[in-house]
Design a protein around this motif. Structure first.
Motif, short mmCIF file in Angstrom:
data_model
loop_
_atom_site.label_atom_id
_atom_site.label_comp_id
_atom_site.label_asym_id
_atom_site.label_seq_id
_atom_site.Cartn_x
_atom_site.Cartn_y
_atom_site.Cartn_z
N MET A 212 -13.24 4.84 1.98
CA MET A 212 -11.78 4.84 1.99
C MET A 212 -11.28 4.44 0.62
SD MET A 212 -9.08 2.56 4.27
CE MET A 212 -9.46 1.01 3.40
N ALA A 213 -10.33 5.19 0.07
CA ALA A 213 -9.70 4.87 -1.21
C ALA A 213 -8.27 4.43 -0.97
CB ALA A 213 -9.73 6.07 -2.14
N THR A 214 -7.83 3.42 -1.74
CA THR A 214 -6.50 2.85 -1.55
C THR A 214 -5.81 2.66 -2.90
OG1 THR A 214 -7.25 0.55 -1.73
CG2 THR A 214 -7.33 1.56 0.46
N ALA A 215 -4.47 2.66 -2.86
CA ALA A 215 -3.67 2.36 -4.05
C ALA A 215 -2.42 1.61 -3.60
CB ALA A 215 -3.29 3.63 -4.80
N SER A 216 -1.90 0.75 -4.49
CA SER A 216 -0.70 -0.02 -4.18
C SER A 216 0.46 0.48 -5.03
CB SER A 216 -0.95 -1.51 -4.45
OG SER A 216 -0.93 -1.78 -5.85
N GLN A 217 1.62 -0.12 -4.83
CA GLN A 217 2.81 0.30 -5.57
C GLN A 217 2.70 -0.03 -7.06
OE1 GLN A 217 6.07 -1.78 -3.79
NE2 GLN A 217 5.55 -3.77 -4.69
N GLN A 218 1.74 -0.87 -7.46
CA GLN A 218 1.51 -1.13 -8.88
C GLN A 218 0.99 0.13 -9.58
OE1 GLN A 218 2.38 -3.85 -10.36
NE2 GLN A 218 1.48 -3.62 -12.40
N GLY A 219 0.11 0.88 -8.91
CA GLY A 219 -0.31 2.18 -9.38
C GLY A 219 -1.32 2.18 -10.52
N THR A 220 -1.93 1.05 -10.81
CA THR A 220 -2.89 1.01 -11.92
C THR A 220 -4.34 1.08 -11.46
OG1 THR A 220 -2.79 -1.41 -11.89
CG2 THR A 220 -1.34 -0.27 -13.44
N ILE B 93 0.84 -1.19 0.00
CA ILE B 93 0.00 0.00 0.00
C ILE B 93 0.88 1.25 0.00
CG2 ILE B 93 -1.74 1.32 1.27
CD1 ILE B 93 -2.84 -1.27 0.13
N VAL B 94 0.60 2.20 -0.93
CA VAL B 94 1.38 3.44 -0.99
C VAL B 94 0.53 4.68 -0.77
CG1 VAL B 94 3.11 2.43 -2.52
CG2 VAL B 94 1.15 3.63 -3.51
N ALA B 95 -0.79 4.57 -0.86
CA ALA B 95 -1.65 5.74 -0.68
C ALA B 95 -2.98 5.33 -0.07
CB ALA B 95 -1.89 6.45 -2.01
N LEU B 96 -3.44 6.14 0.89
CA LEU B 96 -4.71 5.92 1.58
C LEU B 96 -5.38 7.27 1.79
CD1 LEU B 96 -3.50 3.66 4.54
CD2 LEU B 96 -5.02 2.90 2.73
N THR B 97 -6.69 7.31 1.72
CA THR B 97 -7.41 8.52 2.11
C THR B 97 -8.85 8.19 2.41
OG1 THR B 97 -7.70 10.85 1.55
CG2 THR B 97 -8.22 9.28 -0.18
N PHE B 98 -9.49 9.02 3.23
CA PHE B 98 -10.92 8.94 3.52
C PHE B 98 -11.64 10.07 2.81
CE2 PHE B 98 -9.17 7.37 7.73
CZ PHE B 98 -9.42 6.03 7.47
N ASN B 99 -12.92 9.86 2.50
CA ASN B 99 -13.70 11.00 2.05
C ASN B 99 -14.04 11.87 3.25
OD1 ASN B 99 -15.70 9.43 3.27
ND2 ASN B 99 -17.18 9.71 1.63
N HIS B 100 -14.60 13.05 3.00
CA HIS B 100 -14.80 14.01 4.09
C HIS B 100 -15.88 13.58 5.07
CE1 HIS B 100 -12.10 17.16 2.48
NE2 HIS B 100 -12.38 16.58 1.33
N ALA B 101 -16.81 12.74 4.62
CA ALA B 101 -17.85 12.24 5.52
C ALA B 101 -17.40 11.01 6.30
CB ALA B 101 -19.11 11.91 4.70
N ILE C 175 1.89 6.24 -7.47
CA ILE C 175 0.82 7.16 -7.08
C ILE C 175 1.26 7.92 -5.84
CG2 ILE C 175 -1.51 7.28 -6.11
CD1 ILE C 175 -2.35 5.14 -8.05
N HIS C 176 1.16 9.24 -5.91
CA HIS C 176 1.61 10.09 -4.81
C HIS C 176 0.47 10.57 -3.92
CE1 HIS C 176 5.65 10.24 -6.47
NE2 HIS C 176 5.15 10.58 -7.64
N CYS C 177 -0.72 10.69 -4.48
CA CYS C 177 -1.80 11.28 -3.69
C CYS C 177 -3.15 10.85 -4.24
CB CYS C 177 -1.69 12.81 -3.74
SG CYS C 177 -3.00 13.71 -2.88
#
Length: 405
Positions: A198-206, A186-194, A231-233
């Motif tokens: 949760m959105a996720t991305a791995s080092q594969q980046g696709t 896993i290289v990127a994680l984020t939550f929506n504002h509510a 993926i950076h963000c």
């Protein structure tokens, strides 16, 4: 939860991040950090410190800022985090020393989370009292996310096995769920504002995957491209209707966030509790083809590929903002990106060639006139005062060896 951009610019260490509501950016360079409004673009305030800055994180549009000092060589993070009231004559609110380098700092109006490589410390922001310390799998890059809202309020970080994400409730201070989100790291994680997705991305980046909270059920899968990249963000718009993804390709992809109705997505349980594990193929087997490989609805082109960047979307302003590791802030009209008719971005240099915080002359278009007076909201409640049981009269807390090992 916004990403932190770490960069080396010239001979100086620098960092940058957007605040939680995509109205400001905090930029650190050398022994100084500065807060900018992003629409219109102007400098709100800056502080000079006694040592270089390696991380800086704002609390919405308040002057409360978490700053991590750089180590002795100025090139990586130290073990010291300072909570500062950036507009006060004596800015230090609280100082924490951990004995091992800080990898990430995240906060909202209720909690402050400090990640070390193998530990997470959770604080009550109003009193800066330590609520919980827990061991986490090695996470030297500080990959994590913290909800921007006060409730529900979660912390997410990579799990024990490659591709896993662990979810922790930082209000109730209890672990909730673990999901096998990807096959790779896993290289990127984020939550929506509510704090419902949760959105996720791995080092594969696709592929970017979307999970519901708190059960971490996979509901959609978005395709950034066919070739691997970094993926950076990942950033949700402030109305949670869109999601922006920046990567090494020099393109920021914009996706529409659409949650399938229950009958369209009935994945098998994607989580495990008490050692009962379900794996990714089972998740995808229950996900309708319609909700797999969803393509972007718009793209914003940056000037250069291969440059790390972070992004934010302010839905009220109708703007997409991108900060690059070369020290430039680019703004795009959201409607233009979505329609495919995006005009060339308005770009502002936030770092000068020497690595210091720079001037604000736009490169691609004329800037809006900065207001004559400072326009930064003050906290609705008093700034937190250090009440940690181990703090001294100056608010400095040094954790014991048992707390940091």
């Amino acid at each position: 939860s916004q990403s932190m951009l770490k960069l080396r610019y010239g001979d100086s260490f620098a960092c940058a991040s957007f605040n939680q509501d995509a109205t400001c950016a905090c930029v650190g360079a050398g022994a100084r950090y500065e807060v900018f409004s992003v629409d219109p673009v102007f400098s709100c305030y800056s502080r000079a410190l006694e040592e270089p800055v390696s991380m800086c994180e704002m609390l919405f549009s308040t002057p409360l800022t978490a700053v991590v000092a750089a180590d002795s060589d100025g090139h990586s993070a130290s073990d010291r985090m300072m909570l500062l009231n950036s507009v006060a004559e004596a800015p230090l609110v609280c100082e924490l020393n951990f004995g091992t380098p800080v990898c990430a700092v995240k906060m909202n109006k209720k909690r402050l989370v400090v990640l070390l490589e193998t530990k997470a410390h959770i604080y009550d922001l109003s009193s800066m009292s330590l609520l919980h310390t827990m061991n986490i799998p090695p996470n030297p890059k500080g990959v994590c996310a913290v909800s921007s809202g006060e409730r529900p309020c979660y912390l997410a970080y990579p799990g024990v096995d490659s591709g896993e994400v662990a979810l922790f409730d930082v209000v109730s201070v209890v672990p909730t769920t673990v999901v096998k989100a990807h096959d790779n790291t896993i290289v990127a994680l984020t939550f929506n504002h509510a704090s419902t997705l949760m959105a996720t991305a791995s080092q594969q980046g696709t592929i970017i995957r979307l999970f519901t909270l708190p059960d971490l059920t996979l509901v959609a899968s978005y395709r950034r491209g066919s070739y691997a990249t970094t993926i950076h963000c990942i950033a949700f718009s402030t109305d949670d209707a869109h999601m922006a993804v920046s990567s090494d390709t020099g393109t920021v992809h914009l996706f529409q966030v659409v949650i399938p109705p229950p009958e369209a997505s009935q994945p098998q349980h994607a989580t495990y509790t008490a050692g009962l594990t379900s794996y990714l193929p089972k998740q995808l087997a229950g996900l309708s083809e319609m909700w797999q490989n969803i393509r972007s609805v718009g793209q914003a082109k940056l000037q250069h590929a291969g440059v790390p960047s972070i992004c934010a979307i302010n839905s009220t302003k109708g703007q997409l903002y991108v900060l690059t590791a070369t020290g430039f802030l680019s703004t795009f009209v959201l409607e233009g990106v979505l329609s495919g008719t995006a005009a060339k971005a308005v770009t502002y240099p936030l770092l000068s060639p020497g690595g210091a915080v720079g001037t604000l002359s736009p490169i691609a278009a004329s800037a809006a006139t900065p207001p004559a007076e400072l326009s930064v909201s003050t906290p609705t409640a008093p700034l937190p005062q250090p009440q940690h049981p181990d703090s001294n009269a100056n608010g400095v807390v040094t954790l014991s060896k048992s707390q940091v090992v």
